[in-house]
Scaffold this motif. Structure first.
Motif, short mmCIF file in Angstrom:
data_model
loop_
_atom_site.label_atom_id
_atom_site.label_comp_id
_atom_site.label_asym_id
_atom_site.label_seq_id
_atom_site.Cartn_x
_atom_site.Cartn_y
_atom_site.Cartn_z
N UNK A 1 -19.80 -23.33 -40.38
CA UNK A 1 -19.61 -24.08 -39.14
C UNK A 1 -19.70 -23.07 -37.98
N UNK A 2 -20.54 -23.36 -36.99
CA UNK A 2 -20.70 -22.45 -35.87
C UNK A 2 -19.49 -22.50 -34.95
N UNK A 3 -19.11 -21.34 -34.44
CA UNK A 3 -18.01 -21.33 -33.48
C UNK A 3 -18.55 -21.57 -32.07
N UNK A 4 -17.65 -21.75 -31.12
CA UNK A 4 -18.05 -22.10 -29.77
C UNK A 4 -18.82 -20.98 -29.08
N UNK A 5 -18.68 -19.74 -29.56
CA UNK A 5 -19.44 -18.63 -28.98
C UNK A 5 -20.84 -18.55 -29.58
N UNK A 6 -20.95 -18.89 -30.87
CA UNK A 6 -22.25 -18.83 -31.53
C UNK A 6 -23.19 -19.92 -31.04
N UNK B 1 -16.64 -30.06 -26.76
CA UNK B 1 -15.18 -30.01 -26.71
C UNK B 1 -14.74 -29.25 -27.95
N UNK B 2 -14.75 -27.91 -27.88
CA UNK B 2 -14.45 -27.10 -29.08
C UNK B 2 -13.15 -27.53 -29.76
N UNK B 3 -13.18 -27.54 -31.08
CA UNK B 3 -12.02 -27.92 -31.89
C UNK B 3 -11.68 -26.77 -32.82
N UNK B 4 -10.47 -26.22 -32.65
CA UNK B 4 -10.02 -25.08 -33.46
C UNK B 4 -11.01 -23.92 -33.40
#
Length: 334
Positions: free
Chosen positions: A82-87, A107-110
């Motif tokens: 799962x890609x993170x909000x920075x990736x 809307x980033x989650x965790x």
């Protein structure tokens, strides 16, 4: 006899999916509505980072007006990161059956890249996410797509256009699932179904494009789009749990991948490239066929029948072998 176009397409597909191929391809980029359970951000390169309930996935139900999508990468669907909000920080593009376009902010989650959408009307919608990567003087343009359905199990008056397959003429490469005959707002795709997909470029059918289907259990199959841009795949049965573990509501992922490369030179953030590689993915879910759990039930019924009547037969046989007690008296005087 296959045309040179088909041979070139097959060679391209082989280069993309054979480990150690000469051309360095970025990780596959795709969308899912299944929330991760225990996830580490993809930036840590920890593949196998999710225990994402891949057998019986947790996902938004068809009835919900709220839909959520996560961004994943990797062609091993069961443990894709799962890609993170920075990736990935891009937006989602939405297109409905009437052609209306809108964008959805993340809307980033965790800490994970995630988008949340609200739908008022019943019917199908398309969600698109795009990213661009430069690799060895090749610009990779990856477009991930998912069909988002707000459905209902109840018979309602729904405009026919809300049930049709949707495409976006502005997408350079796109996969469109052709809806099955009599498909409604609660139709489930199940193993054994034969699905047709159309490969489009700017809204026009593309012939000779290699398309690969990937399933969650690791099955792959390749096909080449015909003159109408159509490819066809049959979803195999690959769910074989023990009887006591069988879950009829299980849903597993499948992802279709189309690749097309063109000679287009340009620059990206000051770096030059000589060609553009378009890659489109379309993700979806499929469930076990009703015949699967019916066969399990039939098997259980037959086993119970054999045990019951076998036990009865043994009991009757033993009863017949039992000799009744008889008292015999002897008189010495007779």
């Amino acid at each position: 006899m296959k045309s040179p176009v088909h041979f070139a397409a097959l060679l391209l597909a082989a280069l993309l999916f054979v480990p150690g191929a000469a051309q360095a391809a970025p990780e596959l980029f795709w969308l899912t509505d299944s929330a991760p359970k225990k996830a580490q951000p993809a930036a840590t390169h920890a593949h196998g980072n999710t225990d994402a309930v891949m057998n019986g996935e947790e996902a938004d139900t068809i009835h919900n007006s709220t839909k959520r999508l996560w961004f994943r990468e990797g062609d091993q669907l069961s443990d894709a990161a799962y890609l993170d909000e920075k990736a990935f920080s891009g937006k989602l593009l939405l297109r409905d059956a009437l052609g209306k376009r809108s964008t959805v902010d993340q809307t980033p989650a965790s800490g994970l890249a995630h988008s949340k959408m609200e739908f008022k009307e019943l019917g199908f919608n398309n969600a698109y996410a795009r990213r661009e990567l430069l690799s060895e003087q090749t610009l990779w343009v990856q477009t991930a797509k998912a069909e988002v359905l707000k459905g209902s199990c109840c018979e309602r008056e729904v405009a026919p256009e809300q049930l049709k397959a949707i495409s976006d003429p502005e997408q350079p490469l796109e996969l469109v699932r052709q809806h099955m005959d009599k498909e409604k707002l609660f139709t489930r795709i199940v193993s054994g179904d034969t699905l047709q997909f159309t490969v489009l470029g700017r809204g026009q059918p593309l012939a000779g494009v290699p398309v690969t289907m990937l399933t969650q259990q690791g099955w792959q199959k390749k096909a080449i789009s015909n003159e109408q841009g159509v490819v066809e795949f049959t979803l195999i049965r690959d769910y074989f749990p023990a009887w006591n573990d069988f879950r009829r509501r299980t849903k597993e992922n499948f992802v279709l991948v189309a690749d097309r490369e063109v000679a287009e030179a340009g620059t990206l953030q000051g770096s030059a490239y000589k060609k553009v590689h378009y890659q489109a993915t379309l993700s979806g879910k499929y469930a076990p066929s009703p015949n699967d759990y019916k066969s399990y039930a039939y098997g259980l019924g037959i086993a119970v029948f054999v045990l019951a009547f076998g036990g009865l037969g043994v009991y009757l046989y033993r009863r017949r072998r039992v000799k009744p007690f008889q008292e015999v008296r002897f008189s010495e005087g007779s």
